[in-house]
Design a protein around this motif. Structure first.
Motif, PDB file in Angstrom:
ATOM      1  N   ILE A 134      20.953  25.524   5.959  1.00 13.51           N
ATOM      2  CA  ILE A 134      21.490  24.221   5.535  1.00 13.51           C
ATOM      3  C   ILE A 134      21.416  24.077   4.021  1.00 13.51           C
ATOM      4  O   ILE A 134      22.389  23.675   3.367  1.00 13.51           O
ATOM      5  N   LEU A 135      20.273  24.455   3.438  1.00 20.40           N
ATOM      6  CA  LEU A 135      20.107  24.319   1.992  1.00 20.40           C
ATOM      7  C   LEU A 135      21.066  25.257   1.260  1.00 20.40           C
ATOM      8  O   LEU A 135      21.646  24.908   0.234  1.00 20.40           O
ATOM      9  N   GLU A 136      21.251  26.448   1.805  1.00 16.63           N
ATOM     10  CA  GLU A 136      22.171  27.400   1.194  1.00 16.63           C
ATOM     11  C   GLU A 136      23.582  26.832   1.149  1.00 16.63           C
ATOM     12  O   GLU A 136      24.257  26.887   0.136  1.00 16.63           O
ATOM     13  N   ARG A 137      23.987  26.268   2.300  1.00 19.54           N
ATOM     14  CA  ARG A 137      25.343  25.728   2.366  1.00 19.54           C
ATOM     15  C   ARG A 137      25.524  24.583   1.393  1.00 19.54           C
ATOM     16  O   ARG A 137      26.598  24.364   0.856  1.00 19.54           O
ATOM     17  N   LYS A 138      24.465  23.822   1.160  1.00 21.40           N
ATOM     18  CA  LYS A 138      24.549  22.722   0.205  1.00 21.40           C
ATOM     19  C   LYS A 138      24.362  23.219  -1.216  1.00 21.40           C
ATOM     20  O   LYS A 138      24.227  22.428  -2.162  1.00 21.40           O
ATOM     21  N   LYS A 139      24.243  24.523  -1.355  1.00 21.26           N
ATOM     22  CA  LYS A 139      24.075  25.161  -2.672  1.00 21.26           C
ATOM     23  C   LYS A 139      22.828  24.634  -3.393  1.00 21.26           C
ATOM     24  O   LYS A 139      22.838  24.375  -4.603  1.00 21.26           O
ATOM     25  N   ASN A 148      11.245  18.631  -4.783  1.00 20.43           N
ATOM     26  CA  ASN A 148      11.951  17.549  -5.475  1.00 20.43           C
ATOM     27  C   ASN A 148      12.606  16.605  -4.481  1.00 20.43           C
ATOM     28  O   ASN A 148      12.750  16.916  -3.302  1.00 20.43           O
ATOM     29  N   MET A 149      13.003  15.445  -4.967  1.00 21.05           N
ATOM     30  CA  MET A 149      13.460  14.385  -4.082  1.00 21.05           C
ATOM     31  C   MET A 149      14.739  14.752  -3.340  1.00 21.05           C
ATOM     32  O   MET A 149      14.915  14.389  -2.187  1.00 21.05           O
ATOM     33  N   ASP A 150      15.634  15.513  -4.013  1.00 24.87           N
ATOM     34  CA  ASP A 150      16.888  15.901  -3.359  1.00 24.87           C
ATOM     35  C   ASP A 150      16.608  16.703  -2.088  1.00 24.87           C
ATOM     36  O   ASP A 150      17.156  16.429  -1.022  1.00 24.87           O
ATOM     37  N   ILE A 151      15.763  17.709  -2.267  1.00 23.34           N
ATOM     38  CA  ILE A 151      15.448  18.561  -1.122  1.00 23.34           C
ATOM     39  C   ILE A 151      14.762  17.744  -0.026  1.00 23.34           C
ATOM     40  O   ILE A 151      15.083  17.849   1.157  1.00 23.34           O
ATOM     41  N   ARG A 152      13.829  16.894  -0.463  1.00 19.52           N
ATOM     42  CA  ARG A 152      13.127  16.050   0.499  1.00 19.52           C
ATOM     43  C   ARG A 152      14.105  15.242   1.331  1.00 19.52           C
ATOM     44  O   ARG A 152      13.993  15.139   2.555  1.00 19.52           O
ATOM     45  N   LYS A 153      15.114  14.673   0.627  1.00 18.22           N
ATOM     46  CA  LYS A 153      16.062  13.820   1.331  1.00 18.22           C
ATOM     47  C   LYS A 153      16.839  14.619   2.375  1.00 18.22           C
ATOM     48  O   LYS A 153      16.980  14.188   3.520  1.00 18.22           O
ATOM     49  N   VAL A 154      17.301  15.809   1.942  1.00 21.36           N
ATOM     50  CA  VAL A 154      18.061  16.649   2.868  1.00 21.36           C
ATOM     51  C   VAL A 154      17.224  16.958   4.106  1.00 21.36           C
ATOM     52  O   VAL A 154      17.668  16.793   5.243  1.00 21.36           O
ATOM     53  N   ILE A 155      15.981  17.396   3.868  1.00 27.34           N
ATOM     54  CA  ILE A 155      15.123  17.796   4.990  1.00 27.34           C
ATOM     55  C   ILE A 155      14.866  16.617   5.925  1.00 27.34           C
ATOM     56  O   ILE A 155      15.026  16.718   7.146  1.00 27.34           O
ATOM     57  N   GLU A 156      14.497  15.488   5.309  1.00 28.64           N
ATOM     58  CA  GLU A 156      14.085  14.379   6.160  1.00 28.64           C
ATOM     59  C   GLU A 156      15.267  13.726   6.880  1.00 28.64           C
ATOM     60  O   GLU A 156      15.105  13.136   7.949  1.00 28.64           O
ATOM     61  N   ASP A 157      16.471  13.857   6.301  1.00 26.48           N
ATOM     62  CA  ASP A 157      17.647  13.345   7.005  1.00 26.48           C
ATOM     63  C   ASP A 157      18.015  14.223   8.188  1.00 26.48           C
ATOM     64  O   ASP A 157      18.389  13.730   9.251  1.00 26.48           O
ATOM     65  N   THR A 158      17.942  15.535   7.974  1.00 23.75           N
ATOM     66  CA  THR A 158      18.332  16.440   9.063  1.00 23.75           C
ATOM     67  C   THR A 158      17.273  16.502  10.161  1.00 23.75           C
ATOM     68  O   THR A 158      17.593  16.601  11.341  1.00 23.75           O
ATOM     69  N   TYR A 159      16.021  16.508   9.758  1.00 22.84           N
ATOM     70  CA  TYR A 159      14.957  16.637  10.756  1.00 22.84           C
ATOM     71  C   TYR A 159      13.974  15.469  10.697  1.00 22.84           C
ATOM     72  O   TYR A 159      12.907  15.567  10.112  1.00 22.84           O
ATOM     73  N   PRO A 160      14.340  14.355  11.313  1.00 22.00           N
ATOM     74  CA  PRO A 160      13.416  13.204  11.303  1.00 22.00           C
ATOM     75  C   PRO A 160      12.102  13.513  12.050  1.00 22.00           C
ATOM     76  O   PRO A 160      11.123  12.778  11.900  1.00 22.00           O
ATOM     77  N   VAL A 161      12.094  14.590  12.839  1.00 25.67           N
ATOM     78  CA  VAL A 161      10.872  14.897  13.599  1.00 25.67           C
ATOM     79  C   VAL A 161       9.790  15.515  12.713  1.00 25.67           C
ATOM     80  O   VAL A 161       8.651  15.667  13.133  1.00 25.67           O
TER      81      VAL A 161
END
Lengths: 298, 540
Positions: B82-87, B105-118
């Motif tokens: 997922i992170l790769e695809r988002k470059k 960093n906050m960007d990565i945090r946001k991506v992770i926490e949005d995709t995997y709320p668990v």
């Protein structure tokens, strides 16, 4: 009318000191057995200790010594051997507390099938129990006995007076402890089957106690002028024949089990035989004296 | 005849008939019954326990922690994608039960926490350290056990066992009972195999690959790990292939350096069949993927021509053939010097699917058929002897009344067997012991009544009055002593497993039926005898 015992006037109560001594010794043995079981030092069955047991039947008799050698040659250690010579059976037990199961029973089977192939070994049964299961079963077993005895105490206390309940419970505990103690001395295996025998004894030994108590309850109101000890003596003597005969019939059926029931149930039957005898004794010499000890109120 | 007596006779006769109907399936007579009978009447009867008919009793623990670990790993690897695809430049690693992401960093945090709320953040400074939430962990463990149960059921169905019992016990334990299994070892293997099929590429380009020995003896695997531990390239691992020399039968292991990444798993296969290799006359398992799997397989083979693709089952390499060309159609073969049964079993477990978590055997009890036969014979013998002893004693001691007690005893046995058959209760060896003890206990109630009657006779009562007050006065004694036995039987039932439960069932049924036969059965006979004429003397 055939009567086994008739018009006896035995003074049971005066002999209670001896009875307390004998019972004390047996109960102590039982308590030692429980402590040893708790420490894992008694001859615990695989179901309680965890480990592996393999029972093999041969077409002809084998020497235990040969079996031991065969297994040791293949590097097996710390195993117990036991044989049932009348049936050409050998029981091998490995009490190893291993996290992972498997292997042992297969290895034993393999070794013996190879080395004794001329005697056509057949696997009767294999049992592998993990240590977690063993310790859980041990704990459950203790609870089972406590719950059963508590249930009995409550019921008898409800049906009779409280001190009768105490008397019956002490007698029941005594029976269970005595049988357990004797099994411990005989170095018999402590397993689930023994537990079920003990619980059956707990339930059954009460039959006699209830018979005696019933009569005491009846007589205590009838013979108001006699001292309580005399009433109890009289009551025990009055119901002595039925106490013995009810036990005798169960003794007979347990004897049939002991003699013909096969090896799986042999120790169970032995425990029942002991339990029936001890239960009869305790209903006379333990239960009633304890009631007197706790008070002479009518 | 008194009216009450008549109805009691009917009641007794009726219970006997009903008991006989229920017990009939346990006798050879059942086979000779007409078809309408077999169709409409109870046909199961008493079931023999594992200890009497032979079979297998297994208890497994589902290692839920492993399932959680696998789930964590899966999340880690898909996060990378997922992170790769988002470059987004980031490194994602799985560390035990944690997913570790750098940089924090906050960007990565946001991506992770949005995709995997668990995921919940365990540590946020320097690195992002996530773990699965407690609720999710619980859910994964729970589903894992359910799935394992389902998969084991499928495997056993395909293996073919009559009347298996499979159920969940406690939170993460599974009990499997297989009566009459002939080959217990094979059954255990089929149930317990994780059967995780994976496809991974061999890393033959690494210089280490050439250095690995071509073959080692089984048992030397750890030495190899120790020796090359520090030199294994990142993202690689060493697994072993079992090699059997076809002529000598000697087994050796071949270490293979593989890329850790799993390209494809057995999840996507639709069929697994045993085929016979024409050249070596050796069985192999051919598998077919569904369309998604076939597509992935085609891509893998197209991108990696001339490389070796390893087929791995539960961490063991089965084969690692060189990809000659792109393979469409989604078919693959698993070879590995199988015996026919092995190949069949492998096909079964692959079809049923991989277990989401490995199993640990907690308990494995196997009983051979001969022991069960011996036990039944011995039990019958003891039962017959016990009955004779008690019956003879009662007649000897109580004369005609003894005969009446014996009638109650037989009634007791008949009703006990009938009751067990009606409940389809399981008869175990301790259960047989319970029946035999019940024989001895069955006459107890009668003894108590007879002794009471004798007392009444001695006190000068007429036979009729003696019988009446004997019953009345003995009733509570009998009742009390039965209840105490029932209490312990109930405890045994609650606590016991398998054979012990069987014992508790027979014991409590025996006690309950005994109340009926003693209080209604014998009393009725006495009443019948006395209804004809005034009996002058009680034969007791």
């Amino acid at each position: 009318m055939i009567e086994l015992v008739k018009g006896t006037k035995i003074d049971f109560m005066s002999k209670r000191i001896y009875a307390f001594i004998i019972s004390g010794v047996f109960s102590l043995l039982g308590i030692i057995a429980i402590v040893q079981i708790g420490l894992g030092k008694a001859n615990l069955g695989v179901d309680f200790a965890g480990g592996t047991a393999v029972q093999i039947k041969f077409a002809q008799s084998v020497q235990l010594h040969d079996v031991r050698l065969a297994l040791e040659e293949e590097g097996l250690k710390d195993f117990d051997l036991q044989d049932l010579p009348t049936e050409n059976k050998v029981l091998i037990r490995v009490k190893k507390q291993e996290e992972k199961l498997g292997g042992f029973s297969e290895k034993i089977t393999q070794i013996l099938s190879q080395k004794f192939s001329d005697k056509k070994p057949v696997i009767d049964s294999t049992t592998e129990i993990g240590p977690k299961v063993g310790s859980k079963l041990r704990k459950d077993a203790l609870w089972a006995i406590l719950v059963a005895v508590a249930g009995i105490l409550i019921y008898v206390a409800w049906r009779f007076q409280f001190r009768f309940g105490v008397g019956a419970t002490i007698a029941t505990f005594h029976d269970v402890l005595a049988v357990l103690g004797i099994f411990y001395i005989l170095n018999k295996e402590m397993n689930l089957i023994l537990l079920s025998a003990l619980l059956t004894i707990a339930g059954y030994s009460l039959t006699d106690t209830v018979v005696v108590f019933d009569r005491i309850r009846e007589n205590i109101k009838k013979y108001i002028k006699e001292p309580v000890e005399v009433v109890i003596n009289r009551s025990i003597n009055e119901v002595l024949s039925r106490t013995i005969i009810t036990s005798l019939t169960v003794f007979l059926s347990a004897l049939a089990l002991f003699l013909f029931g096969g090896e799986v149930i042999h120790d169970f039957a032995l425990a029942m035989l002991l339990g029936v005898v001890i239960g009869t004794y305790s209903s006379i010499f333990v239960a009633s004296p304890v009631v007197v000890l706790l008070g002479k109120k009518r | 005849m008194k009216k009450g007596v008549f109805w009691r006779v009917i009641l007794i006769a009726l219970t006997v008939v009903v008991a006989a109907i229920f017990f009939l399936p346990n006798t050879p007579l059942f086979q000779g019954m007409p078809d309408w009978w077999k169709k409409t009447m109870p046909g199961k009867g008493i079931v023999l326990g594992l200890d009497l008919q032979g079979g297998l009793h297994l208890v497994f623990e589902v290692e839920g922690d492993k399932a959680v670990e696998i789930a964590t790993e899966r999340i880690a690897s898909s996060l990378t994608g997922i992170l790769e695809r988002k470059k987004i430049q980031a490194s994602v690693k799985k560390d035990g039960l944690f997913v570790v992401v750098t940089p924090a960093n906050m960007d990565i945090r946001k991506v992770i926490e949005d995709t995997y709320p668990v995921l919940t953040l365990a540590e946020g400074s320097g690195v992002l350290k996530y773990r699965l939430s407690a609720k999710e962990v619980q859910r994964i463990k729970d589903t894992a056990t359910d799935q394992v149960l389902e998969i084991i059921r499928n495997r056993i169905d395909q293996f073919g066992v009559a009347e298996p019992v499979i159920h969940r016990q406690a939170e993460n334990e599974i009990v499997v009972q297989l009566p009459g299994v002939k080959d217990p070892k094979r059954a255990v293997e089929i149930i317990g195999k994780t059967a995780l099929l994976e496809f991974k590429l061999a890393d033959d380009e690494s210089p280490l690959a050439a250095e690995l020995p071509a073959s080692i003896m089984p048992g030397e695997e750890t030495q190899i790990f120790e020796r090359f531990k520090n030199r294994i390239p990142e993202g690689d691992e060493i697994l072993f292939q079992k090699v059997i020399n076809k002529e000598t039968g000697v087994v050796t292991k071949r270490p293979i350096l593989l890329k850790k990444e799993t390209l494809l798993t057995g999840d996507l296969l639709t069929e697994a069949r045993v085929n016979i290799d024409q050249r070596f006359n050796e069985p192999y398992v051919s598998i077919t993927f569904n369309s998604a799997g076939a597509k992935i397989f085609e891509d893998i083979t197209a991108q990696n021509v001339k490389k070796r693709l390893a087929i791995i089952l539960d961490g063991n390499v089965y084969s690692a053939p060189v990809i000659q060309e792109r393979i469409g159609g989604g078919n693959a073969q698993i070879t590995g010097s199988f015996a026919m049964d092995e190949a069949k079993d492998l096909a079964i477990v692959l079809r049923a699917g991989a277990l989401p978590a490995p199993l640990r055997t907690l308990q494995n009890v196997t009983v051979g058929p001969s022991l069960g036969r011996d036990s039944i014979e011995a039990g019958s013998m003891a039962g017959i002897v016990g009955t004779i002893l008690v019956v003879v004693f009662m007649i000897f001691y109580y004369r005609l009344s003894g005969v009446i007690a014996d009638f109650a005893l037989v009634l007791n046995i008949v009703l006990l067997l009938g009751a067990m058959a009606s409940l389809n209760a399981t008869l175990t060896m301790p259960g047989i012991a319970g029946i035999i003890l019940a024989i001895g206990m069955a006459v107890d109630s009668n003894v108590l009544m007879f002794e009471r009657m004798r007392e009444e006779v001695r006190a000068g009562k007429t036979p009729r009055a003696a019988v009446e007050s004997g019953y009345k006065k003995a009733f509570w004694t009998i009742f009390d002593s039965h209840v105490t036995t029932l209490i312990t039987a109930a405890v045994l039932f609650q606590f016991g497993t398998g054979p012990i439960k069987g014992f508790a069932v027979t014991l409590s049924l025996g006690v309950a039926i005994n109340l009926f036969t003693a209080l209604i059965g014998t009393k009725t006979v006495f009443d019948i005898i006395q209804s004809k004429k005034e009996v002058k003397r009680l034969s007791i």
